[in-house]
Design an enzyme around this catalytic site. Structure first.
Site, PDB file in Angstrom:
ATOM      1  N   SER A  72     -15.080 -20.785 -71.446  1.00 29.30           N
ATOM      2  CA  SER A  72     -14.070 -20.110 -70.655  1.00 29.30           C
ATOM      3  C   SER A  72     -13.935 -18.658 -71.107  1.00 29.30           C
ATOM      4  O   SER A  72     -13.794 -18.392 -72.299  1.00 29.30           O
ATOM      5  CB  SER A  72     -12.750 -20.844 -70.814  1.00 29.30           C
ATOM      6  OG  SER A  72     -11.769 -20.172 -70.086  1.00 29.30           O
ATOM      7  N   GLY A  73     -13.996 -17.739 -70.175  1.00 25.47           N
ATOM      8  CA  GLY A  73     -13.834 -16.325 -70.501  1.00 25.47           C
ATOM      9  C   GLY A  73     -15.128 -15.628 -70.867  1.00 25.47           C
ATOM     10  O   GLY A  73     -15.134 -14.466 -71.239  1.00 25.47           O
ATOM     11  N   THR A  84     -17.491 -16.381 -63.835  1.00 24.27           N
ATOM     12  CA  THR A  84     -17.014 -16.073 -62.494  1.00 24.27           C
ATOM     13  C   THR A  84     -17.411 -14.649 -62.100  1.00 24.27           C
ATOM     14  O   THR A  84     -17.854 -14.410 -60.981  1.00 24.27           O
ATOM     15  CB  THR A  84     -15.491 -16.258 -62.427  1.00 24.27           C
ATOM     16  OG1 THR A  84     -15.207 -17.584 -62.834  1.00 24.27           O
ATOM     17  CG2 THR A  84     -14.977 -16.031 -61.033  1.00 24.27           C
ATOM     18  N   ASN A 135      -8.668 -16.224 -71.197  1.00 22.84           N
ATOM     19  CA  ASN A 135      -9.166 -15.456 -70.056  1.00 22.84           C
ATOM     20  C   ASN A 135      -7.998 -15.176 -69.113  1.00 22.84           C
ATOM     21  O   ASN A 135      -7.284 -16.094 -68.718  1.00 22.84           O
ATOM     22  CB  ASN A 135     -10.256 -16.293 -69.352  1.00 22.84           C
ATOM     23  CG  ASN A 135     -10.861 -15.564 -68.180  1.00 22.84           C
ATOM     24  OD1 ASN A 135     -10.394 -14.480 -67.788  1.00 22.84           O
ATOM     25  ND2 ASN A 135     -11.892 -16.148 -67.596  1.00 22.84           N
ATOM     26  N   SER A 163      -8.755 -17.033 -65.500  1.00 18.64           N
ATOM     27  CA  SER A 163      -9.592 -18.207 -65.742  1.00 18.64           C
ATOM     28  C   SER A 163      -9.603 -19.119 -64.531  1.00 18.64           C
ATOM     29  O   SER A 163      -8.574 -19.420 -63.946  1.00 18.64           O
ATOM     30  CB  SER A 163      -9.034 -18.960 -66.946  1.00 18.64           C
ATOM     31  OG  SER A 163      -9.842 -20.063 -67.213  1.00 18.64           O
ATOM     32  N   SER A 164     -10.823 -19.527 -64.129  1.00 17.77           N
ATOM     33  CA  SER A 164     -10.917 -20.443 -62.987  1.00 17.77           C
ATOM     34  C   SER A 164     -10.466 -21.802 -63.471  1.00 17.77           C
ATOM     35  O   SER A 164     -11.032 -22.343 -64.413  1.00 17.77           O
ATOM     36  CB  SER A 164     -12.348 -20.540 -62.499  1.00 17.77           C
ATOM     37  OG  SER A 164     -13.016 -19.322 -62.663  1.00 17.77           O
ATOM     38  N   GLY A 168     -16.019 -23.626 -68.213  1.00 17.54           N
ATOM     39  CA  GLY A 168     -16.811 -23.694 -69.431  1.00 17.54           C
ATOM     40  C   GLY A 168     -16.194 -24.643 -70.431  1.00 17.54           C
ATOM     41  O   GLY A 168     -15.081 -25.152 -70.254  1.00 17.54           O
ATOM     42  N   GLU A 173     -14.250 -26.202 -73.341  1.00 15.96           N
ATOM     43  CA  GLU A 173     -12.919 -25.790 -73.800  1.00 15.96           C
ATOM     44  C   GLU A 173     -12.475 -26.578 -75.028  1.00 15.96           C
ATOM     45  O   GLU A 173     -12.571 -27.800 -75.052  1.00 15.96           O
ATOM     46  CB  GLU A 173     -11.880 -26.000 -72.689  1.00 15.96           C
ATOM     47  CG  GLU A 173     -11.938 -24.913 -71.646  1.00 15.96           C
ATOM     48  CD  GLU A 173     -10.836 -25.038 -70.601  1.00 15.96           C
ATOM     49  OE1 GLU A 173     -10.159 -26.079 -70.567  1.00 15.96           O
ATOM     50  OE2 GLU A 173     -10.679 -24.082 -69.821  1.00 15.96           O
TER      51      GLU A 173
HETATM   52  N1  LIG Z   1     -19.943  -8.193 -66.252  1.00 15.18           N
HETATM   53  C1  LIG Z   1     -18.694  -7.911 -66.601  1.00 15.18           C
HETATM   54  N2  LIG Z   1     -18.268  -6.642 -66.584  1.00 15.18           N
HETATM   55  C2  LIG Z   1     -16.999  -6.342 -66.928  1.00 15.18           C
HETATM   56  N3  LIG Z   1     -16.081  -7.255 -67.306  1.00 15.18           N
HETATM   57  C3  LIG Z   1     -16.446  -8.546 -67.342  1.00 15.18           C
HETATM   58  C4  LIG Z   1     -17.772  -8.943 -66.986  1.00 15.18           C
HETATM   59  N4  LIG Z   1     -17.818 -10.283 -67.109  1.00 15.18           N
HETATM   60  C5  LIG Z   1     -16.605 -10.691 -67.514  1.00 15.18           C
HETATM   61  N5  LIG Z   1     -15.752  -9.653 -67.656  1.00 15.18           N
HETATM   62  C6  LIG Z   1     -14.346  -9.699 -68.085  1.00 15.18           C
HETATM   63  O1  LIG Z   1     -14.087 -10.966 -68.633  1.00 15.18           O
HETATM   64  C7  LIG Z   1     -13.072 -11.639 -67.936  1.00 15.18           C
HETATM   65  C8  LIG Z   1     -13.363 -13.111 -67.855  1.00 15.18           C
HETATM   66  O2  LIG Z   1     -14.509 -13.349 -67.065  1.00 15.18           O
HETATM   67  P1  LIG Z   1     -14.622 -14.607 -66.132  1.00 15.18           P
HETATM   68  O3  LIG Z   1     -15.824 -14.405 -65.333  1.00 15.18           O
HETATM   69  O4  LIG Z   1     -13.371 -14.866 -65.431  1.00 15.18           O
HETATM   70  O5  LIG Z   1     -14.873 -15.751 -67.196  1.00 15.18           O
HETATM   71  P2  LIG Z   1     -15.159 -17.280 -66.924  1.00 15.18           P
HETATM   72  O6  LIG Z   1     -15.297 -17.471 -65.469  1.00 15.18           O
HETATM   73  O7  LIG Z   1     -16.412 -17.543 -67.663  1.00 15.18           O
HETATM   74  O8  LIG Z   1     -14.032 -17.985 -67.483  1.00 15.18           O
HETATM   75  C9  LIG Z   1     -13.027 -10.976 -66.587  1.00 15.18           C
HETATM   76  O9  LIG Z   1     -11.768 -11.057 -66.037  1.00 15.18           O
HETATM   77  C10 LIG Z   1     -13.427  -9.542 -66.920  1.00 15.18           C
HETATM   78  O10 LIG Z   1     -12.305  -8.838 -67.346  1.00 15.18           O
HETATM   79 MG   LIG Z   2     -14.287 -18.583 -64.240  1.00 20.12          MG
END
Ligand SMILES: Nc1ncnc2c1ncn2[C@@H]1O[C@H](COP(=O)(O)OP(=O)(O)O)[C@@H](O)[C@H]1O
Ligand SMILES: [Mg+2]
Length: 1011
Positions: A106-107, A111, A158, A161-162, A392, A394
């Protein structure tokens, strides 16, 4: 290799396969080095490793898109675009479904990665700019905004977080343009609706409504603009989050709903449900009396507000919140709930109503992007790219049923990765008989089995506990597990390991996941797995006056007395959906993004070595490098390989007559790649991607030629076919024409058989109408017949009469019937003054003409006759006129034919005018303004005008070579003394000859009419 050449050595290696020694330390050093230098992406072959930068990176703009579009993965520095393009190309080139599996905790940026991929695909497709496709792309991207509002939340790891799993298929048409899609959602973490850990928030939608809606709207929803007041949204503490702007997000969600075609009414209902859930959290109960502890809602006003929002009656809602209707033995019994039961029911209600709403939103989005309803035509093949962005791994302080499911899901995906990337690959080398040093890796199948095995797995034990009659507690479930799983070294609990103080008695169990140990608390496993919602609530919502809410709860229709099948437990249904997801992914060509979270504090500059190392280890990245390094970048069946690259050598093009194996060998040695390949039993294995790249490049060189060749042949064939057809057409036409001609000629021959013997030589025979094609030709035939006929007629005319006949013909064609009498039947003698019939003193005339002949040099007298002549003074005189082949003479008969003036050369004559009647007037138009106006006057009163016309016409034909200006007029004009004069012909008494006289303004010829 793999992009490193584009970056320079200061960035380490772009592809981990290129590391000098493959150790965890070397791996970590390279990863850290790249992260420090802002290189967040690296490759392991075709797997992308992505480290969350936690800052905005300017590496996704159009110039980056252009750099990666249509390129091979190893041609450019590592980037997620390279992977997206590879998936897209595979889909388009091979017409194969592909999928992109994004994993990581997660984070870690899953996404975000999925959104970047979607945007890349949107950027490189629909170059034709089709409107429907643009709409589909817009809808696909906008759908995220809505899904994230209702399905994402701020967690400690996060901010966005989804809290649900998402698998999205994007459908493409045969041209590779997106034409729709479908979203599968997995297990929304609905416990969050009623409970949040410290530092976390409920789903974004709650805060968006509370800060984004206008004051009147909030009042309508019976809400105050405050999060602290409401239990369901304030448990995590401060709800403000620096990276989130709830207010503008609310507007974005509203706009997105509009774009997606959500009815305004439906959008309203969704927000009302959110409001109702917020208010439900503030419902409190008190006991009606001390004895039974039966629950009663404290705040009736609050309750009626909620009833208003979900459009049910107060009484119905009150009943549902405090009672349960049970059907027992045909009787329906109304049972009051205790206070604690009522709280439980309230929370279950809030979770269910939110969860159902989320499911409906996904369904509605799917309708909007369904390729069938999206109005994009399905033509030919269409393929999909699936993008999986699922929760992811957790590990929390307190891990419950949700974490258990989520972690199980991650085990399954890891298993798929192992199957596809590690296991299958190695198995294939064995199968193909390629020399191979086996690479050890941890296979997590044992953990998947621990969870999902029938009868023995944790989910099966949990289901069994839920299904047994009588009261079963979470504790009893834990005991059952301890008994059944005591031999499994991936499972433990306090009773199995009494010395481990970190495990709470009667509460905790621990699983050694591939990603680490996770301790779960069994509390509420049973409830969450049963996922019961009392029938009362279903009926309540089905009876709502709001059509959308009613629609979400169709099962409320079922009467209480009807026994319904026990629904599948939450755990089993999750397990089934994950198994079917994995099956679905397994049929597609997979692409992997492995996300790594560099630190726990969302910092853009911290690389937490321990945490990162841990992730690299459990993601199996090092094993991935080893297998990859030992392995081959590409393999293909000999037949397929030969078919694809046979144009490269002339031995194999266009057809190779040996075995496919020999053909492939010929190509490889031609390209001098022998050192980079291995030959398996049925496949060729190519070690480095460059080799494949070079082959592709070589192939590309030949393709245009082949296309031209095919086009040439096709065009040639086409033209030949056409020409053949045309030739056939012409052949048939000519045969038909010939047949028509022949039968027509036959007809003519029949008709004209006896023309020679006919009096008119066939003039009276009516020609049959010829077929159209012959009309021109028949004209010629008729002319020929006419000529023949003329010839036949002329044959009878004696030779010496022929010139006269010719003159008559000339006169005839000149007069064209305009003069009634022109002496046709008479013998034309021409030189009348040389005959005694006309002239008593022919000797004088002939003597004169002989002397003139030698003087003026003419050949022959063509015509001579007496005439009356008039001059410009209107004086009339007797004269003789002589026409020769050089000119015209006026002679005075009384003076031995002395010429009145010298010869009038023919060149001076411009025209001839005669009258249509019997008179003998002739006007010779002359160039000098003094026309020769005469009236022939023969002793026998013969008609001779026709003869003069014939002679003049003939002269013009044969000597002057032009057409004589000739007119026939009742009122001719003439020039005399340079003046135009009107002539008139008048009749006079029969005696005496013709005479010219001035008559008023006109010059009149008096013609003895009776003569
Ligand atoms: N490629 C990227 N560029 C800039 N910031 C990113 C990038 N990937 C992730 N982040 C930062 O990390 C945070 C969490 O990413 P997210 O995709 O929501 O994580 P996950 O879906 O794996 O839980 C996002 O809100 C963003 O702030
Ligand atoms: Mg996500």
């Amino acid at each position: 290799m793999a992009g490193s050449v584009h970056e320079g050595p200061e960035f380490g290696v772009g592809d981990f396969v290129l590391l000098n020694d493959i150790t965890l330390d070397a791996f970590m050093n390279n990863l850290k080095l790249r992260y420090d230098k802002n290189k967040i992406y690296s490759f392991i072959g075709e797997v992308v490793v992505s480290v969350n930068p936690y800052k905005t990176m300017d590496i996704y703009n159009q110039s980056y898109v252009d750099q990666y579009r249509g390129r091979e993965i190893y041609e450019r520095p590592p980037h997620i675009f390279a992977l997206a393009d590879s998936a897209y190309k595979t889909m388009k080139r091979k017409s194969r479904d592909t999928c992109i599996v994004i994993s990581g905790e997660s984070g870690s940026g899953k996404t975000e990665a999925s959104k970047i991929i979607m945007r890349y695909i949107a950027a490189v497709t629909n170059v034709g700019g089709r409107k429907e496709v643009e709409r589909v792309k817009e809808v696909l991207i906008k759908s995220n905004i809505i899904l994230e509002a209702f399905g994402n939340a701020k967690t400690n790891r996060n901010d966005n977080s989804s809290r649900f799993g998402k698998y999205m298929d994007i459908n493409f048409d045969f041209k590779g343009d997106p034409i729709g899609g479908h979203i599968n959602n997995y297990l929304l973490e609905k416990s969050r609706v009623v409970h949040q850990q410290h530092g976390e928030r409920n789903f974004h939608a709650f805060y968006q409504l509370l800060s984004g809606a206008t004051d009147p709207k909030l009042a309508e929803m019976k809400l105050a603009r405050s999060t602290d007041k409401y239990h369901f949204v304030c448990q995590g503490g401060d709800s403000k989050c620096s990276t989130i702007n709830d207010q503008s997000d609310y507007r974005n969600v509203m706009n997105a709903m509009k774009t997606m075609g959500f009815a305004f009414k439906h959008a309203e209902t969704l927000w009302k449900v959110v409001a109702a859930v917020i208010l439900l959290g503030n419902i409190e109960y008190e006991a009606q009396d001390d004895v039974h502890d039966l629950a009663m809602v404290k705040d009736r006003k609050l309750m009626s507000d909620i009833a208003g929002l979900i459009d049910v009656t107060n009484d119905d809602l009150a009943k549902a919140l405090t009672h349960r209707v049970i059907a027992a033995g045909g009787n329906v019994v109304d049972k009051g709930l205790t206070v604690s039961e009522a709280y439980y029911a309230r929370d279950a209600f809030a979770k269910a109503i939110y969860d159902r709403m989320f499911t409906w939103i996904v369904k509605r989005i799917n309708e909007a992007i369904d390729p069938k309803t999206a109005g994009v035509e399905f033509v030919g093949k269409n393929t999909v790219i699936g993008v999986l962005d699922i929760y992811g791994f957790e590990i929390f302080d307190n891990n419950s049923f949700e974490q258990f499911c989520i972690n199980y899901c991650n085990e399954k995906l890891q298993q798929l990765f192992i199957e596809l990337v590690l296991k299958q690959e190695q198995e294939e080398y064995m199968r193909e008989g390629i020399a191979w040093q086996h690479v050890d890796y941890f296979n997590n199948k044992v953990i998947c089995d621990l969870v999902e095995q029938p009868h023995k797995g944790i989910l099966a034990i949990l289901d069994e506990a839920c299904l047994s009659v009588g009261k079963v507690t979470d504790e009893m479930f834990l005991t059952a597990m301890s008994q059944k799983l005591s031999k499994n070294d991936r499972y433990t609990c306090r009773s199995l390991n009494p010395s481990d103080k970190t495990l709470e008695h009667k509460r905790d169990f621990r699983i050694k996941h591939y990603a680490g140990d996770v301790t779960y608390s069994v509390n509420s496993f049973i409830d969450k797995n049963k996922d019961t919602l009392f029938q009362d609530f279903k009926r309540l919502l089905y009876n709502s006056n709001d059509e959308l809410i009613k629609m979400m709860w169709p099962e409320g229709k079922v009467s209480i007395t009807e026994t319904t099948r026990r629904p599948q437990t939450a755990g089993t249904s999750f397990k089934n959906s994950i198994i079917s997801l994995v099956d679905r992914l397994a049929t597609k060509e997979p692409h992997y993004v492995r996300c790594i979270k560099p630190n726990e504090i969302k910092s853009p500059c911290q690389f937490d070595d321990t945490r990162c190392k841990h992730q690299v280890m459990y993601l199996g990245l090092l094993e991935n490098v080893r297998v990859r390094r030992a392995g081959f970048a590409f393999r293909a069946q000999y037949e397929r390989f030969l078919a694809r690259y046979k144009m490269i050598t002339k031995y194999t093009w266009p057809n190779f007559h040996g075995s496919a194996y020999d053909g492939v060998k010929a190509i490889i040695s031609h390209m001098r790649f022998d050192d980079d390949v291995e030959y398996g039993k049925s496949k060729i294995f190519i070690r480095s991607p460059q080799t494949l790249f070079a082959l592709e490049e070589e192939r590309d060189k030949f393709i245009p030629g082949i296309i031209l060749f095919l086009q040439k042949n096709w065009r040639g064939g086409n033209a030949r076919r056409k020409a053949k057809k045309m030739r056939a057409i012409y052949f048939i036409m000519s045969r038909f024409r010939r047949y028509k001609m022949r039968s027509y000629i036959k007809q003519i021959v029949e008709k004209f058989r006896n023309v020679r013997k006919m009096r008119d030589y066939g003039k009276s025979i009516k020609w049959p109408t010829p077929p159209k094609v012959l009309s021109g030709w028949v004209g010629e035939l008729q002319k020929a017949h006419n000529r023949w006929r003329a010839n036949m007629i002329l044959q009878k005319v004696p030779q010496d009469e022929r010139p006269a006949l010719q003159l008559k013909c000339s006169a005839h064609s000149m007069l064209r019937g305009q003069r009634s009498e022109w002496g046709m039947r008479r013998k034309w003698e021409g030189n009348y003054l040389a005959t005694t019939k006309d002239n008593a003193s022919t000797i004088d005339f002939v003597t004169k003409m002989t002397s003139l002949k030698s003087h003026d040099g003419f050949n022959k007298v063509l015509f001579s006759s007496y005439c009356k002549k008039v001059n410009k003074h209107n004086q009339c005189a007797d004269r003789a006129i002589v026409i020769t082949d050089r000119g015209i003479y006026k002679l005075d008969p009384k003076k031995k034919y002395k010429p009145m003036r010298s010869i009038i050369p023919l060149q001076q004559v411009t025209g001839l005018t005669v009258s249509p009647d019997v008179d003998q007037l002739i006007v010779f138009k002359l160039t000098d303004g003094n026309d020769l106006v005469i009236c022939l006057n023969s002793p026998s009163h013969e008609e001779r005008v026709g003869e003069v016309v014939g002679i003049m016409a003939r002269i013009w034909e044969t000597v002057i070579h032009s057409q004589l200006q000739f007119t026939v007029s009742k009122q001719p004009t003439c020039n005399l003394g340079n003046k135009s004069r009107q002539l008139a012909i008048k009749s006079t008494a029969a005696n005496g000859g013709p005479v010219f006289k001035k008559d008023g303004q006109v010059l009149a010829l008096f013609w003895p009419s009776a003569t």
